[in-house]
Design an enzyme around this catalytic site. Structure first.
Site, PDB file in Angstrom:
ATOM      1  N   TYR A 149       0.851  -1.191   0.000  1.00 40.45           N
ATOM      2  CA  TYR A 149       0.000   0.000   0.000  1.00 40.45           C
ATOM      3  C   TYR A 149       0.888   1.242   0.000  1.00 40.45           C
ATOM      4  O   TYR A 149       1.942   1.248  -0.609  1.00 40.45           O
ATOM      5  CB  TYR A 149      -1.001  -0.034   1.165  1.00 40.45           C
ATOM      6  CG  TYR A 149      -2.181   0.846   0.865  1.00 40.45           C
ATOM      7  CD1 TYR A 149      -2.999   0.568  -0.226  1.00 40.45           C
ATOM      8  CD2 TYR A 149      -2.446   1.977   1.611  1.00 40.45           C
ATOM      9  CE1 TYR A 149      -4.057   1.400  -0.557  1.00 40.45           C
ATOM     10  CE2 TYR A 149      -3.501   2.815   1.286  1.00 40.45           C
ATOM     11  CZ  TYR A 149      -4.309   2.533   0.192  1.00 40.45           C
ATOM     12  OH  TYR A 149      -5.347   3.363  -0.146  1.00 40.45           O
ATOM     13  N   ARG A 202      -9.113  10.774  -8.117  1.00 36.07           N
ATOM     14  CA  ARG A 202      -8.192  11.427  -7.171  1.00 36.07           C
ATOM     15  C   ARG A 202      -7.425  10.337  -6.418  1.00 36.07           C
ATOM     16  O   ARG A 202      -7.661  10.086  -5.242  1.00 36.07           O
ATOM     17  CB  ARG A 202      -8.969  12.303  -6.183  1.00 36.07           C
ATOM     18  CG  ARG A 202      -8.087  13.250  -5.369  1.00 36.07           C
ATOM     19  CD  ARG A 202      -8.774  13.681  -4.097  1.00 36.07           C
ATOM     20  NE  ARG A 202      -9.037  12.552  -3.213  1.00 36.07           N
ATOM     21  CZ  ARG A 202      -8.154  12.079  -2.331  1.00 36.07           C
ATOM     22  NH1 ARG A 202      -6.949  12.590  -2.257  1.00 36.07           N
ATOM     23  NH2 ARG A 202      -8.478  11.053  -1.550  1.00 36.07           N
ATOM     24  N   LYS A 220      -6.325  -1.904  -0.724  1.00 30.58           N
ATOM     25  CA  LYS A 220      -7.165  -1.741   0.461  1.00 30.58           C
ATOM     26  C   LYS A 220      -7.719  -3.081   0.935  1.00 30.58           C
ATOM     27  O   LYS A 220      -7.721  -3.390   2.132  1.00 30.58           O
ATOM     28  CB  LYS A 220      -8.326  -0.790   0.156  1.00 30.58           C
ATOM     29  CG  LYS A 220      -7.946   0.668   0.057  1.00 30.58           C
ATOM     30  CD  LYS A 220      -7.851   1.323   1.422  1.00 30.58           C
ATOM     31  CE  LYS A 220      -7.610   2.815   1.287  1.00 30.58           C
ATOM     32  NZ  LYS A 220      -7.550   3.513   2.567  1.00 30.58           N
ATOM     33  N   GLU A 291     -13.776   5.065  -2.544  1.00 30.70           N
ATOM     34  CA  GLU A 291     -12.346   5.329  -2.375  1.00 30.70           C
ATOM     35  C   GLU A 291     -11.810   6.189  -3.520  1.00 30.70           C
ATOM     36  O   GLU A 291     -12.006   5.862  -4.698  1.00 30.70           O
ATOM     37  CB  GLU A 291     -11.582   3.995  -2.341  1.00 30.70           C
ATOM     38  CG  GLU A 291     -10.153   4.110  -1.900  1.00 30.70           C
ATOM     39  CD  GLU A 291     -10.012   4.407  -0.427  1.00 30.70           C
ATOM     40  OE1 GLU A 291      -9.055   5.116  -0.066  1.00 30.70           O
ATOM     41  OE2 GLU A 291     -10.839   3.930   0.368  1.00 30.70           O
ATOM     42  N   ASP A 292     -11.135   7.282  -3.172  1.00 27.85           N
ATOM     43  CA  ASP A 292     -10.407   8.116  -4.126  1.00 27.85           C
ATOM     44  C   ASP A 292     -11.276   8.648  -5.263  1.00 27.85           C
ATOM     45  O   ASP A 292     -10.870   8.655  -6.427  1.00 27.85           O
ATOM     46  CB  ASP A 292      -9.199   7.357  -4.675  1.00 27.85           C
ATOM     47  CG  ASP A 292      -8.072   7.282  -3.642  1.00 27.85           C
ATOM     48  OD1 ASP A 292      -8.238   7.866  -2.562  1.00 27.85           O
ATOM     49  OD2 ASP A 292      -7.055   6.654  -3.923  1.00 27.85           O
ATOM     50  N   ASP A 314     -13.816   6.312   2.789  1.00 23.70           N
ATOM     51  CA  ASP A 314     -12.632   6.227   3.642  1.00 23.70           C
ATOM     52  C   ASP A 314     -11.827   7.514   3.622  1.00 23.70           C
ATOM     53  O   ASP A 314     -11.247   7.903   4.640  1.00 23.70           O
ATOM     54  CB  ASP A 314     -11.765   5.051   3.207  1.00 23.70           C
ATOM     55  CG  ASP A 314     -10.592   4.826   4.137  1.00 23.70           C
ATOM     56  OD1 ASP A 314     -10.816   4.764   5.360  1.00 23.70           O
ATOM     57  OD2 ASP A 314      -9.451   4.729   3.654  1.00 23.70           O
ATOM     58  N   ASP A 315     -11.768   8.207   2.489  1.00 23.53           N
ATOM     59  CA  ASP A 315     -10.998   9.445   2.405  1.00 23.53           C
ATOM     60  C   ASP A 315     -11.587  10.523   3.307  1.00 23.53           C
ATOM     61  O   ASP A 315     -10.858  11.347   3.855  1.00 23.53           O
ATOM     62  CB  ASP A 315     -10.958   9.951   0.962  1.00 23.53           C
ATOM     63  CG  ASP A 315     -10.399   8.909   0.015  1.00 23.53           C
ATOM     64  OD1 ASP A 315      -9.249   8.497   0.213  1.00 23.53           O
ATOM     65  OD2 ASP A 315     -11.129   8.483  -0.900  1.00 23.53           O
ATOM     66  N   ASN A 454      -0.446  11.847   1.273  1.00 25.71           N
ATOM     67  CA  ASN A 454       0.192  10.675   0.659  1.00 25.71           C
ATOM     68  C   ASN A 454       0.365  10.902  -0.839  1.00 25.71           C
ATOM     69  O   ASN A 454      -0.389  11.653  -1.447  1.00 25.71           O
ATOM     70  CB  ASN A 454      -0.690   9.436   0.881  1.00 25.71           C
ATOM     71  CG  ASN A 454      -0.568   8.889   2.274  1.00 25.71           C
ATOM     72  OD1 ASN A 454       0.527   8.768   2.801  1.00 25.71           O
ATOM     73  ND2 ASN A 454      -1.697   8.551   2.877  1.00 25.71           N
ATOM     74  N   ASN A 498      -2.042   6.358   9.417  1.00 33.97           N
ATOM     75  CA  ASN A 498      -2.565   5.675   8.239  1.00 33.97           C
ATOM     76  C   ASN A 498      -3.970   5.164   8.517  1.00 33.97           C
ATOM     77  O   ASN A 498      -4.262   4.645   9.600  1.00 33.97           O
ATOM     78  CB  ASN A 498      -1.638   4.499   7.881  1.00 33.97           C
ATOM     79  CG  ASN A 498      -1.914   3.945   6.499  1.00 33.97           C
ATOM     80  OD1 ASN A 498      -3.019   3.527   6.185  1.00 33.97           O
ATOM     81  ND2 ASN A 498      -0.890   3.945   5.661  1.00 33.97           N
TER      82      ASN A 498
END
Length: 597
Positions: A149, A202, A220, A291-292, A314-315, A454, A498
């Site tokens: 990751y 993203r 993930k 996610e993202d 999650d972000d 990150n 994290n």
């Protein structure tokens, strides 16, 4: 139909012929009959024998078994298994233990010249032997999490089309509209409990990577298995390939996605609606982790679906929880209460605003009025300090726009606000300059500095810079790992804030209780639980999170706290077990080889 009678137990077990292959029938019946005659068996034991035989008959045989990563044990197949499963001679004669196989993996892994090559090696192992992959990852989590990751997964996504070997997960495009249900049914595992989905807009702090963002859901879900024991057969990575605005990818002949500009507007929304409906049709009750996604879609989609289906982002929420946990831990060092802090965020995107909202929720839960709670959180975006006089603010930013003089940049905002904590979620490297860090040290005896962007290349400052320019007084955390720092005869162990400390435990608690929704309270209790698991000895070393070697214990405790919320709020679809912790522990998969015969 074959029958076996047990007169003394007044029981007959009937075994369908199709359950027992001819080559194993004699052994199967003989084994049961012998033990029955000597009264060495019970009904439960006989049932277990039948279950094992059924499992054996469902296994692929011969070379197909060795090519199936779900069942392959490679050189660890026993002599008996090699005979029964038709793989005698297809393997070297030496039977190895899983410990010996791990030695070979680590020896070869550590020979690789760089982290990307190590990533490719580990993913290739996952393609061959999942049990061995997860065992190596679990037992070497501190060494290997940065490989599978962040930060290495960022580089892997940048080069995904060029290092592509085997497909993983499901890709859905706009051309699949109207048939997403059928596409989901193509997945070989039918009991899916958790899905991580991205549209690649993203990826970390790297921007729009389109279909190449598949590395994020895959990574993930590997951590869900390693860190929370959610069996890999229960999870599914998905990429919604709706195009990309990245010209370099569109011009790359090895790009794996569709070659069109990113889909937006009503057509995009219709595809998302169909996707969410299809998931609930094919995999009812599955947890969807967004996610993202880009900032605009991330907030909008979370608000749209959070009260309708089991989902979270999650972000926004995972990052918020791990940051809040870090603040709680830091306050154990500095003293004082959360309500007395002035927290200044650099960056007003998903991570920053999500964290601000969770801090507000936490303070309200602790008895603070919402307006007062919002005054604890301040934001600087690309145009300066967010204040009420600005007319360019989105709805989400306006909630934190205070009646205060404007500051055009971060340094002037620090001088003006005098924050106790500075949190970087900007995705812009080097923004915490020596002058800003020194100013934080002048204002605070123990300044809290979180550089959370990150991958490592995007961190607002390094650990060494944070300690150097605050005279070793900073309480530091970063999004990606940094090596220990020696400063003036002291050794500091930088904390890594994290999300892996949060999302695996939250996911485990949600699926263990079959919760219908994922309310913010679950992330608040996850943050409190995580902070409580930081030992005094960790704090003395500058660590505000537990060592990753304890990640399964952390995930278990968070899962229990999350499941308790589900039961308390009437969201759980399963009766509450008498011993909730023992129940959840029993669900956690440990990667070890199963005995097939």
């Amino acid at each position: 139909m074959y029958s076996i009678s047990f007169d003394d137990q007044d029981m007959i077990i009937r075994v369908p012929k199709e359950m027992v292959e001819p080559y194993s029938l004699a052994r199967f019946l003989g084994d049961i009959a012998t033990r029955a005659l000597t009264k060495e068996t019970s009904f439960a034991e006989v049932s277990e024998v039948i279950k094992r035989q059924k499992r054996l008959d469902e296994l692929p045989k011969g070379i197909e078994l060795l090519r199936n990563p779900d069942f392959n044990k490679s050189t660890a197949f026993t002599e008996k298994e090699r005979d029964i499963l038709g793989i005698r001679g297809l393997l070297p004669p030496k039977v190895h233990t899983i410990q010996e196989q791990m030695m070979r993996v680590l020896e070869n892994l550590r020979r690789k010249p760089n982290d990307l090559e190590k990533y490719i090696f580990m993913i290739s192992l996952q393609d061959r032997n999942k049990t061995l992959f997860y065992r190596v990852l679990l037992e070497n989590i501190e060494e290997l999490m940065p490989i599978v990751y962040t930060p290495t997964v960022g580089q892997a996504c940048l080069e995904y089309g060029h290092i592509f070997r085997r497909p993983r997960g499901i890709f859905i495009t706009p051309q699949d509209k109207g048939r997403i249900v059928n596409i989901l049914r193509n997945w070989p595992h039918k009991c899916i409990r958790i899905i991580v989905v991205t549209d690649g807009e993203r990826i970390l702090g790297l921007g729009d990577l389109g279909a190449d963002g598949m590395g994020i859901p895959v990574g993930k879900l590997a951590l869900y298995t390693a860190c929370a024991g959610i069996h890999h057969s229960l999870s599914l990575p998905i990429t919604l390939d709706v195009g990309t605005d990245n010209e370099a990818l569109l011009n790359d002949p090895l790009y794996i996605g569709i070659r069109q500009k990113r889909l937006r507007g009503p057509e995009y929304d219709a595809l998302l609606d169909e996707f969410v409906a299809a998931v609930n049709h094919v995999f009812p009750g599955a947890l969807i982790q967004f996610e993202d996604f880009g900032n605009k879609n991330a907030f909008r989609l979370l608000n749209k679906y959070r009260d309708k289906v089991c989902c979270f982002n999650d972000d926004i929420q995972g990052t918020a929880a791990v940051t809040l946990a870090g603040l709680y831990s830091a306050l154990r060092i500095t003293g004082g209460a959360l309500k007395d802090q002035r927290i200044l965020f650099l960056g007003a995107g998903e991570a920053g605003l999500g964290t601000g909202e969770l801090i507000v929720s936490a303070l309200v839960a602790e008895g603070v009025a919402e307006e007062e709670a919002r005054r604890c959180c301040w934001f600087v975006d690309s145009k300066g300090l967010i204040v009420s006089s600005r007319e360019d603010l989105t709805e989400h930013k306006r909630r934190f726009a205070h009646d205060h003089p404007f500051a055009p940049d971060l340094l002037s905002a620090v001088e003006l606000i005098k924050p106790t904590a500075l949190i970087g979620v900007s995705g812009r490297p080097g923004m915490f300059t020596p002058e800003i860090l020194a100013t934080m040290a002048r204002i605070n005896e123990r300044p809290i500095i979180f550089a959370l962007s990150n991958p490592t290349s995007n961190s607002e400052c390094t650990a060494e810079e944070a300690y150097r320019y605050t005279d070793g007084r900073a309480i530091f955390a970063s999004g990606s790992p940094f090596e220990p720092v020696e400063w003036q005869d002291k050794k500091f162990y930088p904390a890594q804030g994290n999300n892996v400390y949060i999302f695996p435990g939250v996911g485990l608690g949600v699926i263990a209780s079959w919760s219908r929704l994922v309310p913010d309270e679950m992330f608040y209790v996850a943050a409190k639980t995580l902070a409580q698991m930081v030992d005094k000895s960790d704090l003395e070393k500058g660590r505000i999170y537990p060592p990753l070697t304890r990640i399964r214990d952390v995930s278990l405790r968070i899962a229990v706290s999350v499941a308790e919320v589900a039961y308390r709020r009437g969201l759980a679809n399963l009766p509450e077990p008498e011993d909730l912790e023992a129940h959840i522990r029993s669900l956690m998969y440990y990667p070890d080889y199963e005995e097939y015969v």
